[in-house]
Design a protein around this motif. Structure first.
Motif, mmCIF file in Angstrom:
data_model
loop_
_atom_site.group_PDB
_atom_site.id
_atom_site.type_symbol
_atom_site.label_atom_id
_atom_site.label_comp_id
_atom_site.label_asym_id
_atom_site.label_seq_id
_atom_site.Cartn_x
_atom_site.Cartn_y
_atom_site.Cartn_z
ATOM 1 N N ILE A 446 -22.547 -4.827 -28.795
ATOM 2 C CA ILE A 446 -22.534 -3.613 -27.709
ATOM 3 C C ILE A 446 -23.758 -3.091 -27.462
ATOM 4 O O ILE A 446 -23.004 -2.408 -26.460
ATOM 5 C CB ILE A 446 -23.411 -2.282 -29.385
ATOM 6 N N ARG A 447 -24.612 -4.162 -27.104
ATOM 7 C CA ARG A 447 -25.882 -4.178 -25.829
ATOM 8 C C ARG A 447 -25.684 -4.804 -25.050
ATOM 9 O O ARG A 447 -24.744 -5.350 -24.696
ATOM 10 C CB ARG A 447 -26.892 -5.356 -26.484
ATOM 11 N N TRP A 448 -25.728 -4.217 -24.032
ATOM 12 C CA TRP A 448 -25.336 -4.300 -22.847
ATOM 13 C C TRP A 448 -25.777 -5.956 -22.303
ATOM 14 O O TRP A 448 -27.251 -6.178 -22.089
ATOM 15 C CB TRP A 448 -26.254 -3.376 -21.425
ATOM 16 N N GLU A 449 -25.406 -6.754 -21.212
ATOM 17 C CA GLU A 449 -25.664 -8.137 -20.627
ATOM 18 C C GLU A 449 -25.413 -7.076 -19.303
ATOM 19 O O GLU A 449 -24.237 -7.392 -18.966
ATOM 20 C CB GLU A 449 -25.400 -8.733 -21.624
ATOM 21 N N ASP A 450 -26.651 -7.993 -18.643
ATOM 22 C CA ASP A 450 -26.011 -7.286 -16.705
ATOM 23 C C ASP A 450 -25.665 -8.807 -16.901
ATOM 24 O O ASP A 450 -25.040 -9.375 -15.395
ATOM 25 C CB ASP A 450 -27.845 -7.884 -16.588
ATOM 26 N N GLY A 451 -26.035 -9.980 -16.977
ATOM 27 C CA GLY A 451 -25.267 -11.139 -16.562
ATOM 28 C C GLY A 451 -23.928 -11.697 -17.204
ATOM 29 O O GLY A 451 -23.526 -11.869 -16.721
ATOM 30 N N ALA A 452 -23.337 -10.965 -18.150
ATOM 31 C CA ALA A 452 -22.287 -11.034 -18.422
ATOM 32 C C ALA A 452 -21.296 -10.725 -17.462
ATOM 33 O O ALA A 452 -21.011 -10.266 -16.025
ATOM 34 C CB ALA A 452 -21.467 -9.775 -19.378
ATOM 35 N N ALA A 453 -20.131 -11.424 -17.640
ATOM 36 C CA ALA A 453 -19.206 -11.485 -16.502
ATOM 37 C C ALA A 453 -18.087 -9.574 -17.039
ATOM 38 O O ALA A 453 -17.922 -9.490 -17.625
ATOM 39 C CB ALA A 453 -17.780 -11.918 -17.218
ATOM 40 N N GLU A 454 -18.365 -9.649 -15.908
ATOM 41 C CA GLU A 454 -17.681 -7.862 -14.861
ATOM 42 C C GLU A 454 -16.462 -7.813 -16.200
ATOM 43 O O GLU A 454 -16.265 -6.757 -16.670
ATOM 44 C CB GLU A 454 -17.120 -8.161 -14.011
ATOM 45 N N ALA A 455 -15.572 -8.359 -15.932
ATOM 46 C CA ALA A 455 -14.845 -8.073 -17.583
ATOM 47 C C ALA A 455 -15.444 -7.805 -19.021
ATOM 48 O O ALA A 455 -14.825 -6.855 -19.466
ATOM 49 C CB ALA A 455 -13.378 -9.059 -17.584
ATOM 50 N N LYS A 456 -16.762 -8.404 -19.286
ATOM 51 C CA LYS A 456 -16.892 -8.529 -20.259
ATOM 52 C C LYS A 456 -17.741 -6.672 -20.333
ATOM 53 O O LYS A 456 -18.253 -6.245 -20.947
ATOM 54 C CB LYS A 456 -17.612 -9.758 -21.072
ATOM 55 N N GLN A 457 -17.900 -6.911 -19.273
ATOM 56 C CA GLN A 457 -18.480 -5.109 -18.875
ATOM 57 C C GLN A 457 -18.063 -4.416 -18.714
ATOM 58 O O GLN A 457 -18.430 -3.016 -19.779
ATOM 59 C CB GLN A 457 -19.691 -5.331 -17.348
ATOM 60 N N ARG A 458 -16.635 -4.261 -18.327
ATOM 61 C CA ARG A 458 -15.984 -3.040 -18.247
ATOM 62 C C ARG A 458 -15.177 -3.140 -20.142
ATOM 63 O O ARG A 458 -15.356 -1.755 -19.871
ATOM 64 C CB ARG A 458 -15.205 -3.431 -17.246
ATOM 65 N N GLU A 459 -15.066 -4.134 -20.605
ATOM 66 C CA GLU A 459 -14.863 -4.137 -21.796
ATOM 67 C C GLU A 459 -16.206 -3.488 -23.145
ATOM 68 O O GLU A 459 -15.217 -2.264 -23.841
ATOM 69 C CB GLU A 459 -14.579 -5.583 -22.443
ATOM 70 N N ARG A 460 -16.891 -3.719 -22.829
ATOM 71 C CA ARG A 460 -17.898 -2.948 -22.972
ATOM 72 C C ARG A 460 -18.043 -0.891 -23.008
ATOM 73 O O ARG A 460 -18.033 -0.271 -23.757
ATOM 74 C CB ARG A 460 -19.228 -3.454 -23.426
ATOM 75 N N ILE A 461 -18.135 -0.647 -22.041
ATOM 76 C CA ILE A 461 -17.968 0.309 -21.140
ATOM 77 C C ILE A 461 -16.838 1.241 -22.066
ATOM 78 O O ILE A 461 -17.176 1.791 -21.743
ATOM 79 C CB ILE A 461 -17.521 0.210 -19.937
ATOM 80 N N MET A 462 -15.060 0.922 -22.318
ATOM 81 C CA MET A 462 -14.393 1.525 -22.314
ATOM 82 C C MET A 462 -14.110 1.375 -23.424
ATOM 83 O O MET A 462 -14.348 2.308 -24.697
ATOM 84 C CB MET A 462 -12.838 0.547 -21.889
ATOM 85 N N THR A 463 -15.028 0.332 -24.497
ATOM 86 C CA THR A 463 -14.578 0.167 -25.909
ATOM 87 C C THR A 463 -16.064 1.657 -26.379
ATOM 88 O O THR A 463 -15.454 2.410 -27.463
ATOM 89 C CB THR A 463 -15.177 -0.983 -26.621
ATOM 90 N N GLN A 464 -16.884 1.905 -25.953
ATOM 91 C CA GLN A 464 -18.158 2.847 -26.685
ATOM 92 C C GLN A 464 -17.453 4.161 -25.492
ATOM 93 O O GLN A 464 -17.549 5.074 -26.750
ATOM 94 C CB GLN A 464 -18.994 2.525 -25.824
ATOM 95 N N LYS A 465 -17.197 4.241 -25.156
ATOM 96 C CA LYS A 465 -16.195 5.378 -24.476
ATOM 97 C C LYS A 465 -14.723 5.865 -25.259
ATOM 98 O O LYS A 465 -14.614 7.220 -25.855
ATOM 99 C CB LYS A 465 -15.950 5.232 -22.921
ATOM 100 N N TRP A 466 -14.420 5.187 -25.719
ATOM 101 C CA TRP A 466 -12.936 5.526 -27.092
ATOM 102 C C TRP A 466 -13.688 5.682 -27.819
ATOM 103 O O TRP A 466 -12.996 6.759 -28.795
ATOM 104 C CB TRP A 466 -12.524 3.966 -27.130
ATOM 105 N N LEU A 467 -14.499 4.866 -28.511
ATOM 106 C CA LEU A 467 -15.289 5.533 -29.510
ATOM 107 C C LEU A 467 -15.876 6.879 -29.482
ATOM 108 O O LEU A 467 -15.637 7.513 -30.362
ATOM 109 C CB LEU A 467 -16.545 4.568 -30.006
ATOM 110 N N ALA A 468 -16.597 6.694 -28.474
ATOM 111 C CA ALA A 468 -16.937 8.254 -28.276
ATOM 112 C C ALA A 468 -16.203 9.284 -27.637
ATOM 113 O O ALA A 468 -16.537 10.814 -28.463
ATOM 114 C CB ALA A 468 -18.068 8.329 -26.796
ATOM 115 N N MET A 469 -15.181 9.787 -27.410
ATOM 116 C CA MET A 469 -13.775 10.568 -27.169
ATOM 117 C C MET A 469 -12.981 11.285 -28.559
ATOM 118 O O MET A 469 -12.839 12.107 -28.141
ATOM 119 C CB MET A 469 -13.026 10.174 -26.340
ATOM 120 N N PHE A 470 -13.156 9.933 -29.742
ATOM 121 C CA PHE A 470 -12.149 10.237 -30.628
ATOM 122 C C PHE A 470 -13.112 11.688 -31.086
ATOM 123 O O PHE A 470 -13.597 12.223 -31.174
ATOM 124 C CB PHE A 470 -13.115 9.884 -31.618
ATOM 125 N N PRO A 471 -11.628 13.017 -31.830
ATOM 126 C CA PRO A 471 -10.169 12.395 -31.478
ATOM 127 C C PRO A 471 -8.778 12.658 -30.167
ATOM 128 O O PRO A 471 -8.302 12.482 -31.093
ATOM 129 C CB PRO A 471 -9.606 12.519 -33.237
#
Length: 545
Positions: A446-471
């Motif tokens: 969950i925690r944001w990581e500035d140094g993470a690969a961009e793909a990981k950063q996108r996955e974090r954003i989209m995963t938490q967005k998906w959880l927030a948009m339910f249902p």
């Protein structure tokens, strides 16, 4: 197109002038759609212009049709329009009912009778009543009201094109036959122009403060007549649509996204008080998702959602889900893997798995339908910022605000959740059929990581967005197709006959059969615009690898 819709409804329907009848009847009488392509027979323009009450009913009908409320306690239309399609393809839900002997859309055996419902509802219950407003001069008499109608139309029809791809749009309602389809690229360009027009009218109304000669709030099921909030939603919708096309047309996406978040244009949704929630109001109307879960026990939770929630120890879990009721294993939060229900399953094998939380009171038959939240907007802005665009904030700031405002929305604030760096999604363990077990869909934390690969950063954003948009599964399915995130469990059984990849997963619904029957030349031209076969494995214009 109008022939397709006309054939879908019973011949006994009549046209009613009274507001109450419009609210119920417009959702079920397809003969209304014939007038959409011809004239205003049945209710004179003079009578309607004299009393906005009748016209306001059309506006209410269209608002409810975005999510397809059902009258008379019958949510069948919503069930095949969205619930047994996008809600399940998005990873949110799964049905324990073995429809069609266990061979159906949920294991990629595409049901012709299901696949046309979203198309029908879009034209009959969104386009037709809103066009009625235009034909009665509302665009000239009350531009701010017409602006709301335009925003509703873009909201509803963007969902339709994101299901099928090319659809009739610019010429819809112009004739009875041979109605051409527009490319999805052209439809999106038109969406942005329509939002431009709507925003101009809303800003003029807000600026001059002209009082309308009727109480607009009684026809506004979302913002109680608050034009400022409609403007913020319009900008937020523009941002959503801009991000949809960010792979297909990056330059336009950047232009529209930055235009959306520019404070000079009225701002976007920033607080939960601005969430786009459509009220459930009217005789016999219910929240159809809750009806399906509570009254019919026809929809349960998807294993993908369950594994993310339980793995993250997400404080929204008991708000979203009920625990299992199957007495053959201990009560727990447990979902069903998509594609695991077949003709060999007994009808009640999975009926006791987790459902949406209607027993604990989170979801009731009168719960407003959620179509956009402040959390989604913050995540859209976070993604835009990750692209290097001006989103009015830094990526981490917007990402964390998206998480926390979602927790606030559900009444479970937790300062530690957004900074947790150890929790990961769970593996799936089916209590009854170990053959359905699967490794964790992702190792993203969950925690944001500035140094993470961009793909990981996108996955974090989209995963938490998906959880927030339910249902809200329609938009969740669109974003999964567009980004590939969150990572979802694939179908257990794929009955598509190789037209849909098990790993890539379903990309669209085929065009309705009635379009082939009544608009064949144009639907075949639409397949050329689609750029691939008319099956559920073909990617849409904005759906790039």
């Amino acid at each position: 197109m109008n022939h397709y819709i006309k054939k879908m409804l019973p011949n006994k329907c009549r046209v009613y002038v009274a507001v109450a009848a419009l609210l119920i009847g417009a959702a079920s009488c397809t003969k209304n759609f014939e007038r959409y392509n011809t004239d205003n027979t049945g209710v004179s323009n003079a009578d309607l212009k004299a009393d906005f009450n009748d016209l306001g009913a059309y506006l209410k009908t269209a608002q409810m049709a975005i999510y397809n409320f059902s009258g008379g306690g019958d949510p069948n239309s919503f069930q095949v329009q969205q619930n047994l399609n996008a809600d399940c393809f998005s990873g949110y839900m799964m049905s324990a009912t073995p429809f069609n002997g266990g061979r159906n859309n949920l294991n990629y055996f595409m049901m012709t009778g299901w696949n046309g419902e979203a198309f029908k509802v879009g034209y009959l219950n969104i386009m037709a009543p809103l066009d009625k407003l235009r034909r009665n001069g509302i665009d000239q008499s009350f531009p701010a009201v017409w602006a709301v109608a335009q925003i509703i139309k873009v909201t509803g029809m963007s969902r339709v094109t994101d299901i099928y791809g090319p659809i009739p749009y610019s010429k819809a309602g112009s004739s009875k036959a041979d109605i051409p389809y527009d490319s999805q690229e052209d439809i999106y360009k038109r969406f942005f122009l329509e939002l431009d027009s709507a925003n101009t009218s809303l800003r003029a109304q807000i600026s001059n403060g002209t009082k309308l000669p009727f109480d607009f709030s009684q026809f506004d099921l979302v913002y109680n007549g608050d034009f400022n909030k409609w403007l913020q939603f319009s900008n937020s919708l523009r941002l959503r649509l801009a991000m949809h096309i960010s792979k297909a047309d990056r330059a336009t996406a950047k232009l529209q996204a930055e235009k959306a978040v520019n404070p000079a244009n009225g701002g976007v949704i920033t607080e939960n008080s601005g969430n786009m929630n459509v009220k459930v109001t009217g005789n016999g109307l219910t929240n159809p998702l809750v009806f399906l879960a509570k009254n019919w026990n026809d929809i349960s939770i998807n294993a993908s959602l369950q594994c993310y929630l339980t793995g993250y120890h997400d404080p929204r879990t008991p708000k979203y889900l009920d625990k299992s009721t199957d007495t053959s294993f201990p009560a727990q939060y447990i979902g069903i893997r998509i594609g695991s229900i077949t003709g060999s399953n007994a009808k009640d094998d999975y009926k006791g798995y987790s459902s949406i939380n209607y027993k604990g009171g989170t979801f009731t038959l009168n719960t407003p339908v959620q179509l956009m939240t402040a959390a989604e907007v913050y995540f859209l802005r976070a993604e835009a910022a990750l692209n290097g665009w001006n989103a009015g904030g830094a990526v981490q700031q917007l990402y964390e605000r998206g998480i926390n405002i979602s927790l606030e929305q559900w009444g479970v604030p937790d300062a530690a959740y957004a900074t947790n760096s150890t929790f990961k999604p769970d593996a799936y363990v089916d209590p009854k059929r170990p053959a359905n077990n699967a490794s964790a869909p992702s190792d993203i934390t969950i925690r944001w990581e500035d140094g993470a690969a961009e793909a990981k950063q996108r996955e974090r954003i989209m995963t938490q967005k998906w959880l927030a948009m339910f249902p809200e599964g329609q938009e969740a399915w669109t974003e999964f197709r567009r980004t590939g995130y969150p990572r979802l469990f694939p179908v257990v059984n794929n009955n598509s006959g190789t037209t849909i990849s098990t790993n890539i997963q379903i990309r669209r619904l085929p065009f309705p059969q009635n379009e082939y029957n009544t608009n064949a030349t144009e639907v075949n031209n639409a397949i050329k615009l689609l750029g691939g076969a008319d099956n559920a494995g073909t990617r849409l214009w904005w759906d790039r690898e």
